[in-house]
Design a protein around this motif. Structure first.
Motif, PDB file in Angstrom:
ATOM      1  N   TYR A 270       0.840  -1.209   0.000  1.00  0.00           N
ATOM      2  CA  TYR A 270       0.000   0.000   0.000  1.00  0.00           C
ATOM      3  C   TYR A 270       0.871   1.253   0.000  1.00  0.00           C
ATOM      4  O   TYR A 270       0.588   2.221  -0.676  1.00  0.00           O
TER       5      TYR A 270
ATOM      6  N   LYS B 224       2.637   1.756  -3.408  1.00  0.00           N
ATOM      7  CA  LYS B 224       1.780   2.219  -4.494  1.00  0.00           C
ATOM      8  C   LYS B 224       1.181   3.595  -4.245  1.00  0.00           C
ATOM      9  O   LYS B 224       0.470   4.125  -5.093  1.00  0.00           O
ATOM     10  N   GLY B 225       1.453   4.167  -3.066  1.00  0.00           N
ATOM     11  CA  GLY B 225       0.920   5.499  -2.790  1.00  0.00           C
ATOM     12  C   GLY B 225      -0.506   5.485  -2.254  1.00  0.00           C
ATOM     13  O   GLY B 225      -1.146   6.526  -2.161  1.00  0.00           O
ATOM     14  N   VAL B 226      -1.014   4.296  -1.915  1.00  0.00           N
ATOM     15  CA  VAL B 226      -2.362   4.209  -1.341  1.00  0.00           C
ATOM     16  C   VAL B 226      -2.407   4.930   0.004  1.00  0.00           C
ATOM     17  O   VAL B 226      -3.340   5.679   0.296  1.00  0.00           O
TER      18      VAL B 226
ATOM     19  N   ARG C 226      -0.380   7.309   0.985  1.00  0.00           N
ATOM     20  CA  ARG C 226      -0.141   8.731   0.797  1.00  0.00           C
ATOM     21  C   ARG C 226      -1.445   9.437   0.418  1.00  0.00           C
ATOM     22  O   ARG C 226      -1.723  10.527   0.875  1.00  0.00           O
ATOM     23  N   ARG C 227      -2.222   8.790  -0.445  1.00  0.00           N
ATOM     24  CA  ARG C 227      -3.495   9.396  -0.821  1.00  0.00           C
ATOM     25  C   ARG C 227      -4.383   9.531   0.424  1.00  0.00           C
ATOM     26  O   ARG C 227      -5.049  10.533   0.635  1.00  0.00           O
TER      27      ARG C 227
ATOM     28  N   LEU D 255       1.555  18.336   3.930  1.00  0.00           N
ATOM     29  CA  LEU D 255       2.273  17.061   3.881  1.00  0.00           C
ATOM     30  C   LEU D 255       3.740  17.256   4.235  1.00  0.00           C
ATOM     31  O   LEU D 255       4.429  16.315   4.600  1.00  0.00           O
TER      32      LEU D 255
ATOM     33  N   VAL E 216      -7.220  16.889  -2.506  1.00  0.00           N
ATOM     34  CA  VAL E 216      -5.893  16.757  -3.086  1.00  0.00           C
ATOM     35  C   VAL E 216      -5.831  15.614  -4.083  1.00  0.00           C
ATOM     36  O   VAL E 216      -6.290  14.507  -3.816  1.00  0.00           O
TER      37      VAL E 216
ATOM     38  N   LEU F 273      -2.898  13.698  -5.934  1.00  0.00           N
ATOM     39  CA  LEU F 273      -1.433  13.611  -5.898  1.00  0.00           C
ATOM     40  C   LEU F 273      -0.882  13.143  -7.237  1.00  0.00           C
ATOM     41  O   LEU F 273      -1.560  12.468  -7.996  1.00  0.00           O
TER      42      LEU F 273
ATOM     43  N   LYS G 116       1.642  10.944  -7.914  1.00  0.00           N
ATOM     44  CA  LYS G 116       1.765   9.491  -8.042  1.00  0.00           C
ATOM     45  C   LYS G 116       1.045   8.846  -6.891  1.00  0.00           C
ATOM     46  O   LYS G 116       1.521   8.854  -5.778  1.00  0.00           O
ATOM     47  N   SER G 117      -0.103   8.322  -7.159  1.00  0.00           N
ATOM     48  CA  SER G 117      -0.842   7.684  -6.084  1.00  0.00           C
ATOM     49  C   SER G 117      -1.866   6.759  -6.698  1.00  0.00           C
ATOM     50  O   SER G 117      -2.593   7.133  -7.594  1.00  0.00           O
ATOM     51  N   GLU G 118      -1.892   5.528  -6.211  1.00  0.00           N
ATOM     52  CA  GLU G 118      -2.842   4.588  -6.764  1.00  0.00           C
ATOM     53  C   GLU G 118      -3.836   4.157  -5.699  1.00  0.00           C
ATOM     54  O   GLU G 118      -3.794   4.607  -4.568  1.00  0.00           O
ATOM     55  N   LEU G 119      -4.705   3.261  -6.100  1.00  0.00           N
ATOM     56  CA  LEU G 119      -5.627   2.637  -5.158  1.00  0.00           C
ATOM     57  C   LEU G 119      -5.303   1.157  -5.188  1.00  0.00           C
ATOM     58  O   LEU G 119      -4.639   0.679  -6.111  1.00  0.00           O
ATOM     59  N   PRO G 120      -5.785   0.397  -4.194  1.00  0.00           N
ATOM     60  CA  PRO G 120      -5.587  -1.056  -4.280  1.00  0.00           C
ATOM     61  C   PRO G 120      -6.147  -1.578  -5.612  1.00  0.00           C
ATOM     62  O   PRO G 120      -7.222  -1.155  -6.042  1.00  0.00           O
TER      63      PRO G 120
ATOM     64  N   TYR H 267     -14.117   6.659   0.682  1.00  0.00           N
ATOM     65  CA  TYR H 267     -13.550   7.997   0.877  1.00  0.00           C
ATOM     66  C   TYR H 267     -14.594   8.991   1.359  1.00  0.00           C
ATOM     67  O   TYR H 267     -14.266   9.919   2.087  1.00  0.00           O
TER      68      TYR H 267
END
Lengths: 246, 302
Positions: A82, A85-87, A89-90, B52, B80, B82, B84-88, B100
């Motif tokens: 997590y 992958k930046g999960v 951070r988001r 941040l 926000v 970002l 570089k940011s992903e989800l599962p 969310y």
């Protein structure tokens, strides 16, 4: 509360969408128990183990191993990937605090691993005639303390590992000594004094002895619960100290 | 009153100064762009605004809040997206929105948001199966689900194909129409020129210029060049006599007229008067690109 509930529910759904993680974290230990019980020698009384059947001695060992698998292969891998992958951070940009995210994971892991433990105790009882824990409350407390200690170790691995892959590698590296001292290869009763003393101080060694004591009907030694609490505090504290969102 | 105020912001990483005394203010309802080459300090600047990162110097106010001290309250007001940011991978669009929206005190209606962002048909799709454009749209939806007053979009269109990029631009304008102030980071000139009301040009951690896109261009040079092929011969003196014209050159069959001010109108009026038709007419103006080179001494894409 609603965020914690949603997170726990969502994380649980996601967990069950990863068949390989589910297999190792939840199914592997019960399957191993079934296989061990099928070996005729395991169902014979062993003098080396203090006059109990080997399978009786192995139920707590496999239960403890199940916890280690969940913590090190499930939790650590999940958390580290997590982060990678930046999960996380988001999530940091939302009002959710890190403690809520960690709590959700621990709530999920605790519920699922208690279910896994109940399944294994049931397998022992109904398939192999292993007696149920005589001190139920002590058994449950011991199990929860062991679970917390192992999850803290898992989260520490996740905090220190730079990536999901390395969390998995470090997790495996930590797994083998832990299950060795739990007595997976050499039962604690058959260990020499030095090995058993080391085992007493490891989370799974302390867990196995507490579970065995509770099964036999005596309250576990304070030492073993103290060891479990100690691991929870030290590993958990270090995990929080080294926790990174990114 | 400005909704974001940045005063003399300084952020160092060890010996390296990423942001060095940047100041600007964003007004409510604006689309404000931070433009600059890679490594200029754009992302660090917005990360300080988002709370941040902890600045080494200067002050920041977002809706009157200090991002570092009032982080909890800020999270409710600031959406926000970002870089570089992903989800599962296996999280579904609908689940992500539901999750969310549970994080916020006063969330937006996420179904309506998903409808606006054209993702309704993807509600049951897992994150990993979405296209780049769809992921970006979902990312915007997540940034807006808390009903923010300000949305910060970092390199939103990087990696999108030209069509998806244009769609994103329309989307950003429609977000502003909902009353959300937008702070966006970009290194695409075209995007900055098309979308932003005002731009902060950042290079090597410093604010180089702060103006409207047109203002930035005219600050550098408002010379224009008109090229055309006259349908009949034309005495250069007629054009040279115009106050707007500074030079007239013949280039093969084409005439090149250089000048300032309302050059095009002046030249076409003279042509019409002399009954000359201008074929293949092209106007070349200083672009934001040129302005950037003039202000920083280098090109942005390098």
């Amino acid at each position: 509360m609603s965020a914690l509930f949603r997170l726990t529910a969502t994380e649980t759904k996601l967990f069950f969408r990863e068949p390989i993680v589910v297999f190792f974290a939840l199914a592997f230990a019960p399957i191993l128990l079934v296989v061990l019980g099928l070996i005729p020698a395991m169902r014979e009384v062993s003098a080396e183990l203090g006059g109990i059947r080997a399978i009786n001695a192995y139920v707590p060992v496999v239960v403890a191993m199940g916890l280690a698998l969940f913590a090190l292969n499930g939790l650590a891998l999940l958390f580290a990937s997590y982060r990678e992958k930046g999960v996380l951070r988001r999530m940091q940009t939302t009002p959710v605090k890190p403690i809520v995210m960690i709590s959700a994971q621990i709530v999920m892991a605790t519920i699922l691993s208690v279910v896994m433990m109940l399944i294994m105790v049931a397998i022992g009882r109904f398939a192999y005639d292993v007696n149920l824990p005589k001190q139920l409350l002590a058994y449950l407390i011991s199990y929860l303390l062991a679970a917390l200690a192992m999850f803290a170790v898992g989260l520490l691995v996740a905090s220190l590992a730079p990536s999901g892959k390395s969390a998995s590698a470090i997790g495996t590296l930590v797994f083998f000594p832990l299950v060795f001292f739990a007595g997976l290869w050499v039962p604690r009763a058959a260990m020499n004094d030095v090995l058993r003393t080391i085992s007493d101080l490891t989370p799974l060694g302390a867990a196995v002895q507490s579970l065995q004591d509770a099964t036999a009907g005596t309250w576990p030694q304070l030492l073993h619960w103290a060891v479990l609490l100690g691991w929870t505090i030290v590993a958990g504290g270090l995990a929080a100290r080294y926790f990174r969102w990114e | 009153m400005a909704i974001i105020e940045v005063n003399n912001l300084v952020k160092r990483y060890g010996d390296y100064t990423a942001v060095n005394g940047v100041s600007f203010a964003v007004e409510q309802g604006e689309i404000f762009g931070i433009l600059g080459p890679n490594g200029a300090g754009k992302t660090t600047t917005v990360e300080c605004i988002e709370g941040l990162r902890d600045p080494n110097g200067g002050s920041i106010r977002v809706c009157g809040l200090d991002p570092h001290r009032d982080t909890d309250e800020l999270r409710q007001l600031l959406g926000v997206q970002l870089q570089k940011s992903e989800l599962p991978d296996k999280l579904k669009v609908g689940e992500a929105m539901e999750l969310y929206s549970s994080f916020y005190r006063d969330p937006a209606d996420w179904r309506e948001l998903i409808e606006t962002l054209n993702l309704t048909s993807k509600l049951n799709s897992q994150f990993r199966s979405l296209s780049g454009g769809q992921k970006q749209r979902l990312s915007i939806a997540l940034a807006l689900v808390g009903n923010p007053k300000v949305a910060v979009l970092d390199e939103l269109t990087t990696g999108l194909d030209p069509q998806a990029r244009r769609d994103a631009w329309d989307l950003i304008e429609s977000i502003r129409d909902r009353g959300v102030t937008i702070l966006m980071v970009t290194h695409f000139m075209e995007e900055a020129e098309r979308l932003c009301d005002r731009l902060a040009l950042i290079d090597s951690g410093r604010l180089v210029a702060l103006d409207t896109p047109a203002g930035l261009v005219s600050k550098v040079d408002d010379t224009q060049r008109i090229r055309f092929r006259p349908s009949a011969p034309l005495d250069h003196a007629v054009l040279n006599a115009l106050p707007e014209v500074t030079a007239v050159e013949q280039a093969g069959s084409q005439l090149v007229v250089t000048g300032t001010g309302n050059l095009l109108l002046a030249v076409t009026t003279v042509l019409a008067h002399n009954q000359v038709v201008a074929g293949d007419l092209r106007v070349e103006q200083t672009t934001l690109d040129d302005a950037f080179v003039a202000l920083t001494g280098r090109r942005i894409e390098s």
